[in-house]
Design a protein around this motif. Structure first.
Motif, mmCIF file in Angstrom:
data_model
loop_
_atom_site.group_PDB
_atom_site.id
_atom_site.type_symbol
_atom_site.label_atom_id
_atom_site.label_comp_id
_atom_site.label_asym_id
_atom_site.label_seq_id
_atom_site.Cartn_x
_atom_site.Cartn_y
_atom_site.Cartn_z
ATOM 1 N N PRO A 1 98.434 41.729 83.251
ATOM 2 C CA PRO A 1 99.318 41.739 84.429
ATOM 3 C C PRO A 1 99.024 40.580 85.380
ATOM 4 O O PRO A 1 99.944 40.009 85.990
ATOM 5 C CB PRO A 1 99.015 43.090 85.083
ATOM 6 N N ARG A 2 97.739 40.243 85.518
ATOM 7 C CA ARG A 2 97.382 39.120 86.396
ATOM 8 C C ARG A 2 97.935 37.804 85.843
ATOM 9 O O ARG A 2 98.469 36.971 86.593
ATOM 10 C CB ARG A 2 95.863 39.054 86.544
ATOM 11 N N VAL A 3 97.836 37.617 84.525
ATOM 12 C CA VAL A 3 98.370 36.402 83.920
ATOM 13 C C VAL A 3 99.895 36.376 84.030
ATOM 14 O O VAL A 3 100.494 35.343 84.347
ATOM 15 C CB VAL A 3 97.934 36.285 82.439
ATOM 16 N N PHE A 4 100.521 37.530 83.809
ATOM 17 C CA PHE A 4 101.979 37.614 83.912
ATOM 18 C C PHE A 4 102.452 37.225 85.311
ATOM 19 O O PHE A 4 103.469 36.539 85.478
ATOM 20 C CB PHE A 4 102.434 39.035 83.576
ATOM 21 N N SER A 5 101.702 37.633 86.319
ATOM 22 C CA SER A 5 102.109 37.372 87.704
ATOM 23 C C SER A 5 101.858 35.923 88.128
ATOM 24 O O SER A 5 102.191 35.550 89.242
ATOM 25 C CB SER A 5 101.367 38.310 88.656
ATOM 26 N N THR A 6 101.273 35.129 87.226
ATOM 27 C CA THR A 6 101.056 33.713 87.541
ATOM 28 C C THR A 6 101.787 32.787 86.577
ATOM 29 O O THR A 6 101.539 31.576 86.577
ATOM 30 C CB THR A 6 99.550 33.384 87.501
ATOM 31 N N LEU A 7 102.669 33.348 85.751
ATOM 32 C CA LEU A 7 103.429 32.499 84.834
ATOM 33 C C LEU A 7 104.220 31.462 85.634
ATOM 34 O O LEU A 7 104.923 31.800 86.587
ATOM 35 C CB LEU A 7 104.397 33.342 84.005
ATOM 36 N N PRO A 8 104.144 30.193 85.267
ATOM 37 C CA PRO A 8 104.815 29.167 86.068
ATOM 38 C C PRO A 8 106.333 29.174 85.938
ATOM 39 O O PRO A 8 107.033 28.772 86.856
ATOM 40 C CB PRO A 8 104.232 27.858 85.528
ATOM 41 N N GLY B 1 105.420 41.022 92.858
ATOM 42 C CA GLY B 1 104.121 41.096 92.192
ATOM 43 C C GLY B 1 103.507 39.742 91.894
ATOM 44 O O GLY B 1 102.437 39.682 91.269
ATOM 45 N N ARG B 2 104.139 38.662 92.332
ATOM 46 C CA ARG B 2 103.616 37.320 92.050
ATOM 47 C C ARG B 2 102.318 37.058 92.796
ATOM 48 O O ARG B 2 102.166 37.399 93.981
ATOM 49 C CB ARG B 2 104.636 36.248 92.449
ATOM 50 N N LEU B 3 101.383 36.416 92.090
ATOM 51 C CA LEU B 3 100.128 35.992 92.705
ATOM 52 C C LEU B 3 100.115 34.498 92.976
ATOM 53 O O LEU B 3 99.179 33.994 93.610
ATOM 54 C CB LEU B 3 98.944 36.359 91.795
ATOM 55 N N SER B 4 101.161 33.793 92.488
ATOM 56 C CA SER B 4 101.273 32.349 92.736
ATOM 57 C C SER B 4 102.754 31.996 92.772
ATOM 58 O O SER B 4 103.589 32.717 92.212
ATOM 59 C CB SER B 4 100.549 31.552 91.643
ATOM 60 N N PRO B 5 103.122 30.894 93.411
ATOM 61 C CA PRO B 5 104.538 30.521 93.492
ATOM 62 C C PRO B 5 105.130 30.234 92.114
ATOM 63 O O PRO B 5 104.442 29.787 91.196
ATOM 64 C CB PRO B 5 104.514 29.248 94.355
ATOM 65 N N VAL B 6 106.427 30.492 91.974
ATOM 66 C CA VAL B 6 107.153 30.159 90.747
ATOM 67 C C VAL B 6 107.373 28.654 90.722
ATOM 68 O O VAL B 6 107.898 28.073 91.670
ATOM 69 C CB VAL B 6 108.510 30.890 90.695
ATOM 70 N N ALA B 7 106.964 28.005 89.623
ATOM 71 C CA ALA B 7 107.124 26.555 89.505
ATOM 72 C C ALA B 7 108.483 26.183 88.923
ATOM 73 O O ALA B 7 109.046 25.144 89.268
ATOM 74 C CB ALA B 7 106.012 25.962 88.647
ATOM 75 N N GLN C 1 109.372 23.631 91.553
ATOM 76 C CA GLN C 1 109.629 22.265 91.124
ATOM 77 C C GLN C 1 110.927 22.134 90.329
ATOM 78 O O GLN C 1 111.587 21.099 90.395
ATOM 79 C CB GLN C 1 108.459 21.754 90.280
ATOM 80 N N GLU C 2 111.273 23.151 89.556
ATOM 81 C CA GLU C 2 112.470 23.098 88.724
ATOM 82 C C GLU C 2 113.352 24.308 88.996
ATOM 83 O O GLU C 2 112.867 25.441 89.007
ATOM 84 C CB GLU C 2 112.098 23.063 87.234
ATOM 85 N N LEU C 3 114.639 24.049 89.221
ATOM 86 C CA LEU C 3 115.592 25.129 89.488
ATOM 87 C C LEU C 3 116.857 24.889 88.683
ATOM 88 O O LEU C 3 117.443 23.804 88.749
ATOM 89 C CB LEU C 3 115.927 25.201 90.974
ATOM 90 N N ALA C 4 117.259 25.875 87.899
ATOM 91 C CA ALA C 4 118.493 25.803 87.116
ATOM 92 C C ALA C 4 119.253 27.109 87.283
ATOM 93 O O ALA C 4 118.739 28.181 86.935
ATOM 94 C CB ALA C 4 118.193 25.554 85.637
ATOM 95 N N VAL C 5 120.463 27.033 87.837
ATOM 96 C CA VAL C 5 121.307 28.208 88.028
ATOM 97 C C VAL C 5 122.609 27.950 87.283
ATOM 98 O O VAL C 5 123.438 27.146 87.722
ATOM 99 C CB VAL C 5 121.579 28.488 89.519
ATOM 100 N N ARG C 6 122.772 28.610 86.136
ATOM 101 C CA ARG C 6 123.938 28.403 85.286
ATOM 102 C C ARG C 6 124.825 29.638 85.355
ATOM 103 O O ARG C 6 124.424 30.726 84.954
ATOM 104 C CB ARG C 6 123.500 28.122 83.845
ATOM 105 N N THR D 1 110.093 20.475 97.468
ATOM 106 C CA THR D 1 109.221 20.360 96.292
ATOM 107 C C THR D 1 109.981 20.191 94.986
ATOM 108 O O THR D 1 109.377 19.903 93.955
ATOM 109 C CB THR D 1 108.327 21.610 96.183
ATOM 110 N N LEU D 2 111.305 20.346 94.998
ATOM 111 C CA LEU D 2 112.092 20.277 93.768
ATOM 112 C C LEU D 2 112.033 18.885 93.149
ATOM 113 O O LEU D 2 112.224 17.878 93.821
ATOM 114 C CB LEU D 2 113.552 20.632 94.048
ATOM 115 N N THR D 3 111.794 18.845 91.828
ATOM 116 C CA THR D 3 111.877 17.598 91.077
ATOM 117 C C THR D 3 113.010 17.636 90.052
ATOM 118 O O THR D 3 113.410 16.594 89.543
ATOM 119 C CB THR D 3 110.559 17.312 90.338
ATOM 120 N N SER D 4 113.531 18.823 89.743
ATOM 121 C CA SER D 4 114.637 18.972 88.802
ATOM 122 C C SER D 4 115.587 20.043 89.326
ATOM 123 O O SER D 4 115.158 21.158 89.640
ATOM 124 C CB SER D 4 114.117 19.373 87.416
#
Length: 495
Positions: free
Chosen positions: A56-63, A99-105, A137-142, A161-164
């Motif tokens: 669960p900890r790893v899941f909550s830090t998936l980029p 439940g995120r422990l880090s920002p979504v990249a 850093q990356e955002l895609a809304v289709r 912070t967006l690069t894409s």
């Protein structure tokens, strides 16, 4: 009387499956677990959290988070292709973010935005949280909805912070003050509804952009591009479009695709302004796309649009043109138009694939490109359409008169490739052009004629054999030039 001690309890036998959840985790480090989860759909990622207390900890830090319309469907609805419960979809996504422990990249969503009807406040709040997290850093809304466009939430324009950034089927209602997007290196806008001014402000704001894709932008008629870092430009439009590159010193590749004549499937009511849509609401005039297309084309100066586009490509190394036959005659003006004289002086590209012209029109365009491109090295021509009623008997003389002495033909052209249908052997224009290039191009290394193999190939066997027998007899300015003609199963697609 001494009381006897109670018998010791027997230890329960250990079952391997009982400890499996604790054995799986320690056997793998976090990096490996993260790699595993990155290859799974989000729904399956969430299920794996039961494998170990660490997962669960790893899941909550998936980029990267990827969502689709069925990501949070119930088990009974896993096989359907749409969201079975809008409320559950929204609630589940909220729980994932809470439940995120880090920002979504990187955040990607491919869904029918209609499922968010009634969730306008939540939609804004969600993107405000996402874009202000400090790590996106990356955002895609289709948007998979064919007829409805969502409004891009204003926090997106403020994300620093967006690069894409990739947006599809949406309204660009650009705020008065833009504070973000400066770091965006890849900008993809598909089926967006925007004004000329709004689109120009967004593109100009992305000062670091290296790749820019504009695909079927509704309502936009004039595109002005200033990109000091721009390297790749792709523009596709079903409507006439004037594209002006004002500053693109590092441009390497440019693609322009214009596809007319399919208004019934490519046009939208969003091609009209908001006031026109409101005034004509409920009227069939809003949906008379073919008539709207004809009116717009009558008002468009295609030659001037093309000259404007070509004038900004003096630094490009590759140019891909995919142009409709219906307006090929407009580009003939490039040879005699006064503005074209400036192109002759300024243009210095190195590779030009061309597509979709009849014989006479392509002669005009190729002549213009070669005479205005002294450093031209690679030329590719793709023509997968042929109508012998459009073939011109004047084309061979035109080749000789307008291209034989071109600087690029004489000294630089090294590779020429034709991609044709077998029917094209009924005409002689490409054969005559090939012969002329062999006779004039002193730096030529390879000339290839590749034709698509058809089921009724025997219909053109006589013409093909005639060309094959001629090839060895043609004189060559470059003795070592390799000449080949061969069949291929399919022609390449550039778009």
């Amino acid at each position: 009387m001494e009381q006897e001690a109670p018998p010791a309890k027997k230890a329960k036998p250990s079952h391997p499956q009982d400890d499996a959840s604790e054995e799986v985790g320690p056997a793998l480090d976090d990096g490996i677990v993260r790699e595993i989860l990155a290859r799974l759909p989000l729904r399956d990622d969430a299920v794996t959290t039961a494998l170990s207390s660490r997962w669960p900890r790893v899941f909550s830090t998936l980029p990267r988070l990827r969502l689709g319309p069925t990501t949070f469907n119930s088990r009974a609805s896993l096989d359907i292709g749409y969201c079975d419960d809008d409320d559950r979809w929204v609630d589940a996504l909220d729980r994932v973010l809470d439940g995120r422990l880090s920002p979504v990249a990187a955040f990607e969503v491919d869904a029918d935005m209609d499922l968010l009807e009634g969730y306008d406040d939540w939609f804004y709040s969600f993107f405000r949280t996402l874009c202000r997290s400090g790590g996106l850093q990356e955002l895609a809304v289709r948007n998979e909805h064919v007829h409805e466009c969502y409004v891009v939430p204003s926090p997106v324009y403020a994300c620093a912070t967006l690069t894409s950034l990739e947006l599809d089927a949406c309204h660009l209602r650009v705020p008065g003050k833009l504070t973000g997007l400066r770091a965006v290196r890849s900008l993809v806008l598909r089926r967006v509804v925007a004004t000329d001014v709004g689109l120009r402000r967004v593109v100009s704001r992305c000062r670091a952009v290296e790749r820019l894709v504009l695909d079927d932008c509704h309502r936009v008629r004039n595109v002005v591009i200033r990109g000091s870092s721009l390297k790749q430009l792709e523009i596709h439009s079903y409507r006439p479009l004037c594209v002006a590159l004002k500053k693109a010193p590092h441009l390497e590749s440019a693609k322009l695709s214009l596809g007319y004549g399919v208004a019934e499937v490519s046009w939208s009511i969003y091609n009209n302004s908001d006031s026109e849509i409101e005034n004509k609401r409920g009227s069939l005039q809003l949906y008379e796309f073919e008539a709207q297309e004809r009116r717009e084309q009558r008002k468009t100066d295609e030659a001037t649009n093309m000259v404007t586009f070509l004038s900004g490509l003096n630094c490009a190394k590759e140019l891909y043109l995919y142009l409709p036959y219906e307006y090929a005659k407009e580009y003939q003006h490039l040879i005699t138009n006064e503005v074209a004289q400036k192109i002759l002086l300024a243009w210095a590209a190195e590779a030009y694939p061309l597509s979709e012209h009849n014989d006479g029109a392509i002669a005009q365009v190729v002549s213009c490109l070669q005479n205005s491109s002294p450093n031209l090295k690679v030329l590719e021509i793709k023509n997968d359409f042929f109508d012998d009623r459009r073939a011109s008997t004047d084309v061979p003389d035109f080749w000789e008169k307008n291209m034989g002495a071109a600087e690029c033909v004489q000294n630089h052209l090294s590779t020429v490739t034709f991609y044709l249908n077998s029917e094209c052997f009924q005409g002689r224009s490409y054969i005559d052009l090939s012969k002329l290039l062999l006779m004039r191009a002193r730096a030529l290394e390879r000339l290839s004629i590749k034709y698509r193999r058809l089921e009724d190939q025997d219909r053109y066997s006589a013409e093909l054999e005639s060309v094959q027998s001629e090839l060895p007899l043609w004189p060559r300015a470059s003795p070592g030039a390799l000449v080949e003609i061969r069949a291929v199963d399919r022609l390449p697609s550039w778009y």
